[in-house]
Design an enzyme around this catalytic site. Structure first.
Site, PDB file in Angstrom:
ATOM      1  N   GLU A   1     -24.209  11.571   3.357  1.00 51.30           N
ATOM      2  CA  GLU A   1     -23.270  10.575   3.887  1.00 51.30           C
ATOM      3  C   GLU A   1     -21.862  10.893   3.410  1.00 51.30           C
ATOM      4  O   GLU A   1     -21.642  11.154   2.222  1.00 51.30           O
ATOM      5  CB  GLU A   1     -23.628   9.143   3.465  1.00 51.30           C
ATOM      6  CG  GLU A   1     -24.706   8.482   4.294  1.00 51.30           C
ATOM      7  CD  GLU A   1     -24.822   6.989   4.026  1.00 51.30           C
ATOM      8  OE1 GLU A   1     -23.787   6.352   3.697  1.00 51.30           O
ATOM      9  OE2 GLU A   1     -25.942   6.456   4.131  1.00 51.30           O
TER      10      GLU A   1
ATOM     11  N   GLU B   1     -29.494   5.472  -1.091  1.00 47.32           N
ATOM     12  CA  GLU B   1     -28.692   4.816  -2.122  1.00 47.32           C
ATOM     13  C   GLU B   1     -29.489   3.861  -3.012  1.00 47.32           C
ATOM     14  O   GLU B   1     -29.266   2.641  -3.011  1.00 47.32           O
ATOM     15  CB  GLU B   1     -27.504   4.110  -1.470  1.00 47.32           C
ATOM     16  CG  GLU B   1     -26.589   5.087  -0.746  1.00 47.32           C
ATOM     17  CD  GLU B   1     -25.323   4.472  -0.181  1.00 47.32           C
ATOM     18  OE1 GLU B   1     -25.200   3.224  -0.196  1.00 47.32           O
ATOM     19  OE2 GLU B   1     -24.455   5.237   0.276  1.00 47.32           O
TER      20      GLU B   1
END
Length: 767
Positions: free
Chosen positions: A497, A247
């Site tokens: 994810e 991220e």
């Protein structure tokens, strides 16, 4: 040369026999975010700032415990692991000082994982930069290198850190993620990506802070890759690749006006400072800052709050001993003063903002920096360096490219970066459920469609009804996958994810054992994953020490599929109930209990309560954490909605998967494929069929052609029930009907069956 255990052909993963591989993965483990010695989960303050003298040896779990965890994950049907590790675990003692004991532990754990046949890729994990800025990832010395003082982040609100929160039990849910828009993370990410462009005075050891940070991070990844390579029996056999970075966030790059909240800032919660206000409070000035909360349709302004650091700053004092880590800071970079003041962005003498658009354009090209520009330039510059470092050691490494979350991927199609060994690795979460901690079957929002401007009004993005919500999730994931191909080229798509919060409805499930909300949310997410055409996923997360009080022991998150306070799912659907041994477990945890939150939020009924302002506010309120170890939270352990994530999936398909899916409510699995030739005897299509849903003596199988077997085996390590199918050429279809359960699944055996017991129960059905 023998074929690779896993390779890429276009947008498909192939095994050594040429079969299409579907990666059904799990993030392992959430415990890897914080050290073991001393053990400092995010709600513990003592010892927190001793960032050099610590050890992650024993993360994600000890060698002795590894078999327990790997066998459990294998039995759940997972064939892949996203191996979570942090930069801090390897290089916490200082720049270039690697923890070789942790490296050796990691190699030993990976070697044990090999025995279970997992495909593993390494995830250099971070959240909001570091534990010391409220997340995980980078070692503490990186903050000192940037001139920041983590001990004063709390009073200046440079970061909201659980470890230093006045009452950790009342730490607001998901507030940690707002640290991306606070001073500490903004400074660190800006310097990491573009220190040379925007902080040219930030020189250490004769190099810019950007080169210091990126250089050490990439070198740490390469060092671990080198040690895995030298182990001799891990590379390609178990470790099949590397992810770029978890991220990535652009920091202040592209901010058009430091004195305003950017229009594309989606998340606001708690105090929500502008970048200019964060700079001021970080320099000891008091500011009246807007506060926000999160409702059903997103964030809304809830008031204002005075943040007064009383003169304390987030920057290291001028007399700080800068020789601690052996570096030499350039005289032109002064300690004790905001780095942005030193670059003329503001005047600390009279607190005037001089260059509000300082980060809006690339100073080299004068082009506007939006997220696309950032991704294609700053992020890709890093990605190329990371790729070169990894492939210099692991030549055949599969490279999982993860651009900024939900942003447009880099434009790589047809360029030299259109690497055939690359995988698009996006993330997706149902934000409404994640932020409100409730599963609402009545409505949800097409967030991705909103971000891409597909609606004239946000009202049109609202999806009403359970079917529409499930289809909306599937369509969002499909759109993300297709967007990846449009921009990056033909590559596999792997959602690395996706997950759900378990502490829904003020922990109702922990008090009652009723996991209806969780089961429906988990099933909806898997419905989307199975229907979007992706090549697999890694569910977030498996945490070995999860409990009902502190969840994943990190920032109040509670997303682990496993908990010490819940019972494991029985291998068989016929396990007796604790309170009624004669009762068959041919039922489900789905409940019509009117006291259950899932009755109103997750189940249909003939008459619904009217929606009023009062009950809407109650529904959307975000509870804080509970500190007391309540007997009620442990008195009714359930299966943690395991029936929704322990589900069938193709593992290796002799041909090409056209579609597959599992209907949880009706316990029905279908797979449609196409094959150019009939299956060879040693190369059947293989499907994981969990015994809980599909007992060998209670399942009905229908195939379009060929023969099949259904057997429990440990052919590639770890006992699972495997369906093998030798089918003909052309389009083929298999459907399997298992045990359909009604409401109120009985609890099964308290203890997980041992390896020997499972072997003794192994059976085979042949047709």
């Amino acid at each position: 040369m023998a074929p690779l255990r896993l390779s890429i052909e276009g947008r498909i993963f192939r095994d050594a026999k040429g079969r299409e591989v579907t990666l059904r993965g799990i993030n392992c483990a959430g415990d890897a975010k914080f050290p073991l010695k001393p053990e400092i989960p995010s709600h513990i303050t003592e010892g927190f700032f001793e960032g050099d003298e610590l050890s992650f040896v024993g993360r994600p779990f000890s060698v002795d415990e590894a078999h327990t965890h790997f066998s459990r994950l294998k039995r759940y049907g997972y064939n892949a692991i996203r191996y979570v590790w942090t930069w801090e675990a390897l290089e916490h003692a200082g720049p270039g000082r690697y923890d070789e004991e942790w490296v050796q532990h990691t190699i030993e754990v990976l070697r044990l994982a090999k025995d279970y046949g997992f495909y593993i890729w390494m995830d250099p994990h971070q959240d909001v930069w570091s534990r010391f800025s409220g997340g995980s990832g980078a070692p503490m010395w990186t903050l000192y290198a940037a001139g920041l003082n983590p001990r004063t982040f709390a009073v200046t609100e440079a970061a909201i850190v659980h470890n230093t929160y006045p009452d950790p039990a009342k730490f607001p849910k998901m507030i940690w993620s707002t640290n991306y828009t606070r001073l500490a993370a903004q400074v660190m990410f800006t310097l990491f990506w573009a220190g040379k462009d925007f902080a040219p005075k930030a020189i250490i050891n004769g190099k810019n802070i950007q080169d210091l940070l990126q250089g050490h991070f990439i070198a740490a990844c390469r060092h671990l890759a080198q040690r895995i390579h030298e182990a001799g029996d891990l590379e390609n056999d178990v470790v099949i690749g590397w992810e770029s970075m978890n991220e990535p966030n652009r920091g202040l790059l592209g901010c058009p006006d430091l004195s305003a909240i950017p229009a594309d800032q989606q998340l606001q919660k708690g105090t929500s400072p502008t970048a200019w206000q964060a700079i001021l409070t970080g320099s000891g000035r008091s500011c009246e800052i807007n506060t926000w909360d999160f409702g059903g349709l997103g964030p809304y302004k809830s008031g204002t709050q005075l943040v007064d650091p009383k003169g304390e700053t987030a920057w290291l004092p001028a007399d700080y001993d800068d020789s601690r880590y052996g570096w030499k800071r350039d005289p032109g970079w002064k300690l004790g003063e905001c780095i942005w003041a030193q670059h003329g962005i503001w005047d600390p003498a009279n607190d005037v903002l001089l260059k509000k658009d300082y980060f809006a354009k690339d100073p080299k090209t004068k082009e506007k920096i939006d997220y696309e520009y950032f991704t294609n330039n700053y992020f890709m510059s890093y990605y190329r360096a990371h790729r070169a470092a990894i492939t210099s050691v692991h030549t055949n490494a599969i490279l999982l490219c993860q651009p900024p979350v939900l942003e447009i991927p880099p434009s790589l199609k047809g360029t030299k970066d259109d690497d055939p060994n690359m995988v698009y690795a996006p993330h997706y979460y149902d934000g409404v459920t994640l932020m409100t901690k409730k599963w609402n079957r009545y409505w949800n929002v097409d967030v991705f469609g909103l971000l891409r401007g597909r609606y004239m009004s946000p009202a049109f993005a609202i999806k009403v009804g359970e079917t529409a919500i499930r289809n909306c999730f599937r369509d969002q994931l499909t759109a993300i996958r297709k967007e990846g191909m449009d921009y990056m080229g033909i590559h596999p798509c792997l959602f690395t994810e996706i997950g759900i919060p378990y502490d829904m409805d003020d922990k109702y499930a922990y008090k009652t054992g009723d996991y209806t909300s969780q089961a429906l949310a988990m099933d909806a997410n898997h419905f989307a994953l199975e229907g979007c055409g992706a090549n697999g996923y890694a569910l977030w997360v498996y945490t070995t020490q999860n409990n009902h009080d502190w969840g994943d022991n990190w920032n109040g998150e509670d997303l682990s599929i496993f908990s010490l306070d819940d019972k494991p799912l029985p291998l068989s659907p016929h396990a007796p109930s604790d309170d009624d041994p004669a009762r068959s477990a041919t039922t489900s945890t789905l409940s019509l209990d009117h006291a259950s939150p899932s009755y109103s939020h997750s189940r249909s009924s003939d008459s619904h309560s009217p929606i009023t302002a009062a009950n809407l506010k109650t529904t959307l309120s975000t509870p804080s954490m509970s500190t007391a170890r309540s007997a009620a939270l442990a008195a009714n352990p359930g299966f943690r909605a395991a029936e929704a994530y322990v589900r069938p999936s193709p593992l290796a398909t002799a041909g090409k998967v056209l579609s597959y899916g599992f209907d949880l409510r009706n316990a029905a699995f279908t797979l449609t494929l196409t094959s150019e030739a009939p299956c060879a005897e040693d190369c059947p299509t293989e499907i994981f069929l969990p015994e809980f849903h599909f007992p060998a003596d209670g399942s009905a199988v229908d195939v379009s052609s060929g023969k099949w077997t259904l057997a429990v085996d440990d052919d590639d390590g770890g006992l699972i029930q495997r369906f093998r199918w030798w089918h003909g050429a052309g389009e083929q279809r298999v459907s399997v009907k298992g045990v359909q359960r009604r409401q109120g699944m009985a609890l099964g055996k308290e203890e997980e069956e041992g390896y020997l017991d499972q072997c003794q129960q192994s059976r085979c059905a042949v047709m």
